[in-house]
Design a protein around this motif. Structure first.
Motif, PDB file in Angstrom:
ATOM      1  N   LEU A 202     -15.842  33.007  48.728  1.00 58.47           N
ATOM      2  CA  LEU A 202     -14.483  32.859  48.203  1.00 58.47           C
ATOM      3  C   LEU A 202     -14.406  31.626  47.297  1.00 58.47           C
ATOM      4  O   LEU A 202     -13.771  31.648  46.243  1.00 58.47           O
ATOM      5  N   GLN A 203     -15.097  30.572  47.717  1.00 58.26           N
ATOM      6  CA  GLN A 203     -15.102  29.355  46.916  1.00 58.26           C
ATOM      7  C   GLN A 203     -15.731  29.604  45.547  1.00 58.26           C
ATOM      8  O   GLN A 203     -15.221  29.158  44.518  1.00 58.26           O
ATOM      9  N   THR A 204     -16.851  30.321  45.553  1.00 59.83           N
ATOM     10  CA  THR A 204     -17.527  30.628  44.297  1.00 59.83           C
ATOM     11  C   THR A 204     -16.602  31.399  43.359  1.00 59.83           C
ATOM     12  O   THR A 204     -16.546  31.138  42.158  1.00 59.83           O
ATOM     13  N   ALA A 205     -15.837  32.353  43.938  1.00 59.96           N
ATOM     14  CA  ALA A 205     -14.929  33.166  43.126  1.00 59.96           C
ATOM     15  C   ALA A 205     -13.756  32.335  42.597  1.00 59.96           C
ATOM     16  O   ALA A 205     -13.352  32.453  41.449  1.00 59.96           O
ATOM     17  N   MET A 206     -13.229  31.469  43.444  1.00 59.17           N
ATOM     18  CA  MET A 206     -12.011  30.735  43.078  1.00 59.17           C
ATOM     19  C   MET A 206     -12.292  29.517  42.199  1.00 59.17           C
ATOM     20  O   MET A 206     -11.393  29.000  41.538  1.00 59.17           O
ATOM     21  N   GLN A 207     -13.517  29.011  42.236  1.00 58.15           N
ATOM     22  CA  GLN A 207     -13.877  27.811  41.464  1.00 58.15           C
ATOM     23  C   GLN A 207     -12.864  26.674  41.620  1.00 58.15           C
ATOM     24  O   GLN A 207     -12.261  26.221  40.637  1.00 58.15           O
ATOM     25  N   PRO A 208     -12.672  26.206  42.846  1.00 56.63           N
ATOM     26  CA  PRO A 208     -11.658  25.152  43.062  1.00 56.63           C
ATOM     27  C   PRO A 208     -12.038  23.826  42.386  1.00 56.63           C
ATOM     28  O   PRO A 208     -13.223  23.539  42.206  1.00 56.63           O
ATOM     29  N   THR A 209     -11.004  23.077  42.017  1.00 52.39           N
ATOM     30  CA  THR A 209     -11.246  21.745  41.443  1.00 52.39           C
ATOM     31  C   THR A 209     -11.385  20.705  42.560  1.00 52.39           C
ATOM     32  O   THR A 209     -11.934  19.633  42.355  1.00 52.39           O
ATOM     33  N   GLU A 210     -10.829  21.016  43.739  1.00 50.42           N
ATOM     34  CA  GLU A 210     -11.014  20.161  44.919  1.00 50.42           C
ATOM     35  C   GLU A 210     -11.271  21.054  46.122  1.00 50.42           C
ATOM     36  O   GLU A 210     -10.612  22.085  46.279  1.00 50.42           O
ATOM     37  N   SER A 211     -12.220  20.654  46.972  1.00 46.55           N
ATOM     38  CA  SER A 211     -12.411  21.328  48.250  1.00 46.55           C
ATOM     39  C   SER A 211     -12.141  20.313  49.348  1.00 46.55           C
ATOM     40  O   SER A 211     -12.902  19.368  49.534  1.00 46.55           O
ATOM     41  N   LEU A 212     -10.999  20.484  50.000  1.00 46.45           N
ATOM     42  CA  LEU A 212     -10.525  19.474  50.946  1.00 46.45           C
ATOM     43  C   LEU A 212     -10.834  19.868  52.385  1.00 46.45           C
ATOM     44  O   LEU A 212     -10.376  20.919  52.862  1.00 46.45           O
ATOM     45  N   LEU A 213     -11.605  19.033  53.036  1.00 50.20           N
ATOM     46  CA  LEU A 213     -11.928  19.281  54.437  1.00 50.20           C
ATOM     47  C   LEU A 213     -10.858  18.642  55.322  1.00 50.20           C
ATOM     48  O   LEU A 213     -10.582  17.444  55.215  1.00 50.20           O
ATOM     49  N   VAL A 214     -10.255  19.479  56.161  1.00 47.02           N
ATOM     50  CA  VAL A 214      -9.228  18.991  57.079  1.00 47.02           C
ATOM     51  C   VAL A 214      -9.890  18.688  58.420  1.00 47.02           C
ATOM     52  O   VAL A 214     -10.524  19.554  59.021  1.00 47.02           O
ATOM     53  N   VAL A 215      -9.781  17.442  58.852  1.00 43.98           N
ATOM     54  CA  VAL A 215     -10.415  17.007  60.102  1.00 43.98           C
ATOM     55  C   VAL A 215      -9.346  16.536  61.089  1.00 43.98           C
ATOM     56  O   VAL A 215      -8.504  15.715  60.756  1.00 43.98           O
ATOM     57  N   VAL A 226     -19.276  18.424  62.074  1.00 43.09           N
ATOM     58  CA  VAL A 226     -18.385  19.310  61.339  1.00 43.09           C
ATOM     59  C   VAL A 226     -18.366  18.922  59.860  1.00 43.09           C
ATOM     60  O   VAL A 226     -18.565  19.761  58.972  1.00 43.09           O
ATOM     61  N   ALA A 227     -18.148  17.648  59.616  1.00 45.30           N
ATOM     62  CA  ALA A 227     -18.048  17.176  58.231  1.00 45.30           C
ATOM     63  C   ALA A 227     -19.354  17.408  57.486  1.00 45.30           C
ATOM     64  O   ALA A 227     -19.368  17.855  56.335  1.00 45.30           O
ATOM     65  N   GLN A 228     -20.445  17.124  58.152  1.00 43.07           N
ATOM     66  CA  GLN A 228     -21.754  17.277  57.516  1.00 43.07           C
ATOM     67  C   GLN A 228     -22.015  18.735  57.139  1.00 43.07           C
ATOM     68  O   GLN A 228     -22.414  19.036  56.019  1.00 43.07           O
ATOM     69  N   THR A 229     -21.738  19.644  58.094  1.00 48.93           N
ATOM     70  CA  THR A 229     -22.004  21.059  57.843  1.00 48.93           C
ATOM     71  C   THR A 229     -21.115  21.603  56.729  1.00 48.93           C
ATOM     72  O   THR A 229     -21.600  22.269  55.812  1.00 48.93           O
ATOM     73  N   PHE A 230     -19.827  21.325  56.809  1.00 51.14           N
ATOM     74  CA  PHE A 230     -18.927  21.815  55.763  1.00 51.14           C
ATOM     75  C   PHE A 230     -19.339  21.249  54.399  1.00 51.14           C
ATOM     76  O   PHE A 230     -19.308  21.949  53.396  1.00 51.14           O
ATOM     77  N   ASP A 231     -19.711  19.993  54.392  1.00 50.92           N
ATOM     78  CA  ASP A 231     -20.086  19.379  53.118  1.00 50.92           C
ATOM     79  C   ASP A 231     -21.332  20.045  52.535  1.00 50.92           C
ATOM     80  O   ASP A 231     -21.412  20.287  51.334  1.00 50.92           O
ATOM     81  N   VAL A 234     -20.000  23.891  51.542  1.00 54.06           N
ATOM     82  CA  VAL A 234     -18.970  24.112  50.521  1.00 54.06           C
ATOM     83  C   VAL A 234     -18.697  22.886  49.653  1.00 54.06           C
ATOM     84  O   VAL A 234     -17.691  22.830  48.948  1.00 54.06           O
ATOM     85  N   ASN A 235     -19.583  21.888  49.722  1.00 54.00           N
ATOM     86  CA  ASN A 235     -19.416  20.750  48.827  1.00 54.00           C
ATOM     87  C   ASN A 235     -18.023  20.140  48.854  1.00 54.00           C
ATOM     88  O   ASN A 235     -17.264  20.265  47.885  1.00 54.00           O
ATOM     89  N   VAL A 236     -17.726  19.492  49.933  1.00 51.49           N
ATOM     90  CA  VAL A 236     -16.406  18.896  50.106  1.00 51.49           C
ATOM     91  C   VAL A 236     -16.180  17.793  49.056  1.00 51.49           C
ATOM     92  O   VAL A 236     -17.098  17.048  48.733  1.00 51.49           O
ATOM     93  N   THR A 237     -14.962  17.740  48.500  1.00 48.35           N
ATOM     94  CA  THR A 237     -14.680  16.669  47.523  1.00 48.35           C
ATOM     95  C   THR A 237     -13.739  15.604  48.083  1.00 48.35           C
ATOM     96  O   THR A 237     -13.604  14.529  47.514  1.00 48.35           O
ATOM     97  N   GLY A 238     -13.057  15.931  49.202  1.00 47.27           N
ATOM     98  CA  GLY A 238     -12.150  14.953  49.775  1.00 47.27           C
ATOM     99  C   GLY A 238     -11.767  15.358  51.189  1.00 47.27           C
ATOM    100  O   GLY A 238     -12.034  16.488  51.605  1.00 47.27           O
ATOM    101  N   LEU A 239     -11.155  14.424  51.904  1.00 46.76           N
ATOM    102  CA  LEU A 239     -10.836  14.671  53.309  1.00 46.76           C
ATOM    103  C   LEU A 239      -9.349  14.460  53.595  1.00 46.76           C
ATOM    104  O   LEU A 239      -8.682  13.659  52.928  1.00 46.76           O
ATOM    105  N   ILE A 240      -8.871  15.217  54.570  1.00 48.67           N
ATOM    106  CA  ILE A 240      -7.527  14.984  55.113  1.00 48.67           C
ATOM    107  C   ILE A 240      -7.698  14.845  56.622  1.00 48.67           C
ATOM    108  O   ILE A 240      -8.326  15.701  57.249  1.00 48.67           O
TER     109      ILE A 240
END
Ligand code: GDP
Ligand code: MG
Length: 431
Positions: A202-215, A226-231, A234-240
Motif C-alpha cells: 500500500l505504501q508503494t502505491a500511495m507514495q507517501p511524503t511522510e510515514s509516521l510510526l505511532v508508538v 517495534v520501531a526497528q522492524t517498522f523502520d 516501511v522506512n519510517v520518517t517520523g514518530l508520534i
C-alpha cells in the motif's frame, strides 16, 4: 560552628573536575532511572556509556556540586538524544500524503483524527483514507472522527488492491482539492510478516511524503523492536508517541527515537481530538529521569550563581555579600531534600556534603547582629565587638571567630577561583 560548611568550602578548590569514581557511582543510578522509565536495556547501556565518557574530567559547573553536574550532563544528553528541540513534519503547499503505521491499539486512528483537526485549524484541506480493512469497525471509527472534525473520508473496500485505492484517492482529489491526505492503516498486535507485506504494498502505491510510526508510550521494552522492524519494512520518517497522559515515564520514546534516529513530532496526551501536542524533548527528558524538581533546583542554583558573580571584585567580598549568598542558598530549599530526590545520588557526592539549614541560620543570625560598618569592613571587629555580636546573636565568641575566619578563607578562595577562570586559564584544575 560550621564544620561541615567549612569542609565544603575546603573542597571547592580541590574538586573542580568530575572523577571517574563520581561519574561511575552516579551512572549506576542514572541507568536504574532509565530502566525504571522503561528505556530499552541496550539503549540505556549505550546512553550511559556515552555520557560517562563525556562526564569524566568535566569541570564542575559554578555553584553546582559533582552530583548535580552529572545530572545536568545526563539531562542535556537526553534532550539531545530525544531530538533537541520540538520538530514538525515538513509540509509542501500540496501533494502531502502521510502514512500512519504502528501496532494495533497504538493510537493510529485516534492520532489520524487529531492530525486532521490540528492541520485543518491551520488552514489545510485534509482528506482521510480509512485503509484498515483488518477490523470491520476500524473504518467506521475513522469516519466518526472525520465527521467530528469536519473533513471527508474515503473508505477502502474489502479486498481492494493498493493500486485501486490510489486510483480512487486521485479521482477524489480531482473534484475536491485536498493538500494533505492522511492514510490510516491496519494494526497488528505483533509484528506479522504477511501484514507487513500488505502495508509495504500500500505504501508503494500511495507514495507517501511522510510515514509516521505511532508508538504507545506504555509499550516499554518492546518499543525498540517495534520501531526497528517498522523502520526496516516501511522506512519510517517520523514518530508520534501516544498516551503520554498515562503513567509511562517515556522510555519508549527514547528507545524508538534512538533506534530509528527519526524525529518525534507529536505526543498524544488524551483520548480526545484536541489531545495532541508538539513533542518537547526537554520535558520528556525530565520525565524519563523522574527528576523534574531536581532540575528546577539546579536551574535556581545556576541563577543564584549568576547573581553571586555580579558581586564586586572578590577582594571586596564582605560579610554582607556572604549574607546575601547564604540567603540565596537557603531560598533554594533544603539541600538535603534535593539529594533525596535523586535515588542514591548522595553516594556519588563527596563525603560530608551536607549544608545544614540550622548552620545557615546561625551564620545568618551572627551577621545580622553586626552593624553595617562591621559587615562591610570585618577588620574592625575587635575583641569587644566580638563579645557584643556573640551576646546579641546568642553565640559564643569562638563561633564569631570561626565565622570571621571562614569569611577570610572564602575571600581567598574566590580570588583563586577568579584567577583560574580568568582569561588564559585552562579549565578548573586543583591548586
Ligand atoms: P489503533 O489501533 O492504532 O488505531 O489505536 P486507536 O486509535 O484505536 O487507539 C486505541 C486506544 O487508545 C483507544 O481507546 C484510544 O482512545 C486510546 N488512545 C489513543 N491515543 C491516546 C492518547 O494519547 N491518550 C490516551 N489516554 N488514550 C489514547
Ligand atoms: Mg485503528
Amino acid at each position: 560552628l560550621g564544620n561541615k560548611l567549612q569542609d565544603i568550602l575546603d573542597r571547592v578548590g580541590k574538586e573542580r573536575q568530575l572523577t571517574e569514581a563520581q561519574v561511575k557511582a552516579a551512572m549506576r543510578e542514572i541507568r536504574m532511572a532509565l530502566l525504571e522509565a522503561d528505556v530499552n536495556f541496550g539503549v540505556a547501556k549505550d546512553f550511559v556509556a556515552r555520557v560517562s565518557e563525556k562526564a569524566v574530567g568535566q569541570s564542575v559547573e559554578g555553584s553546582l556540586n559533582a552530583g548535580q553536574t552529572v545530572v545536568k550532563l545526563v539531562h542535556d544528553e537526553l534532550i539531545e538524544t530525544l531530538g533537541g528541540k520540538a520538530a514538525q513534519p515538513e509540509l509542501k503547499t500540496e501533494g502531502n500524503v502521510w502514512f500512519m503505521v504502528g501496532l494495533q491499539g497504538a493510537g493510529k486512528t485516534t492520532s489520524t483524527g487529531k492530525l486532521a483537526a490540528h492541520y485543518k485549524s491551520k488552514g489545510r484541506r485534509v482528506l482521510l483514507v480509512a485503509a484498515d480493512t483488518q477490523r470491520p469497525a476500524a473504518r467506521d471509527q475513522l469516519e466518526v472522527l472525520a465527521k467530528q472534525v469536519g473533513v471527508p473520508v474515503l473508505k477502502v473496500a474489502d479486498g481492494e488492491s493498493p493500486a485501486e485505492t490510489k486510483r480512487r484517492v486521485d479521482e477524489h482529489l480531482k473534484t475536491d482539492f485536498r493538500d494533505l491526505v492522511i492514510v490510516d492503516t491496519a494494526g497488528r498486535l505483533q509484528i506479522d510478516e504477511a501484514l507487513m507485506d500488505q502495508l509495504a504494498d500500500l505504501q508503494t502505491a500511495m507514495q507517501p511524503t511522510e510515514s509516521l510510526l505511532v508508538v504507545d508510550a506504555m509499550t516499554g521494552q518492546e518499543a525498540l523492536n517495534v520501531a526497528q522492524t517498522f523502520d526496516q519494512r516501511v522506512n519510517v520518517t517520523g514518530l508520534i508517541v501516544t498516551k503520554m497522559d498515562g503513567d509511562a515515564r517515556g522510555g519508549a520514546a527514547l528507545s524508538a527515537r534512538s533506534v530509528t534516529g527519526k524525529p518525534i513530532y507529536f505526543a498524544g496526551v488524551s483520548e480526545k481530538i484536541a489531545g495532541l501536542e508538539p513533542f518537547y524533548p526537554d520535558r520528556v527528558a525530565g520525565r524519563i529521569l523522574g527528576m523534574g524538581d531536581v532540575l528546577g533546583l539546579i536551574e535556581r542554583a545556576q541563577q543564584a550563581d549568576l547573581k553571586a558573580m555580579e558581586v564586586k571584585k572578590p577582594g571586596d567580598f564582605d560579610l554582607e555579600d556572604l549574607l546575601v549568598q547564604l540567603r540565596q542558598i537557603r531560598k533554594m530549599g533544603p539541600l538535603g531534600d534535593l539529594l533525596k530526590l535523586i535515588p542514591g545520588m548522595s553516594r556519588a557526592l563527596p563525603e560530608g556534603f551536607n549544608i545544614d539549614e540550622k548552620q545557615l541560620q546561625r551564620i545568618d543570625a551572627m551577621i545580622s547582629s553586626m552593624t553595617v560598618k562591621e559587615r562591610r569592613n570585618p577588620k574592625i571587629i575587635d575583641g569587644r565587638r566580638r563579645k557584643r555580636i556573640a551576646a546579641g546573636s546568642g553565640h559564643s565568641v569562638q563561633d564569631i571567630n570561626k565565622l570571621l575566619k571562614m569569611h577570610e578563607q572564602m575571600k581567598d578562595m574566590m580570588k583563586m577561583l577568579q584567577r583560574m577562570s580568568g582569561p588564559g586559564a585552562k579549565g578548573m584544575k586543583p591548586p
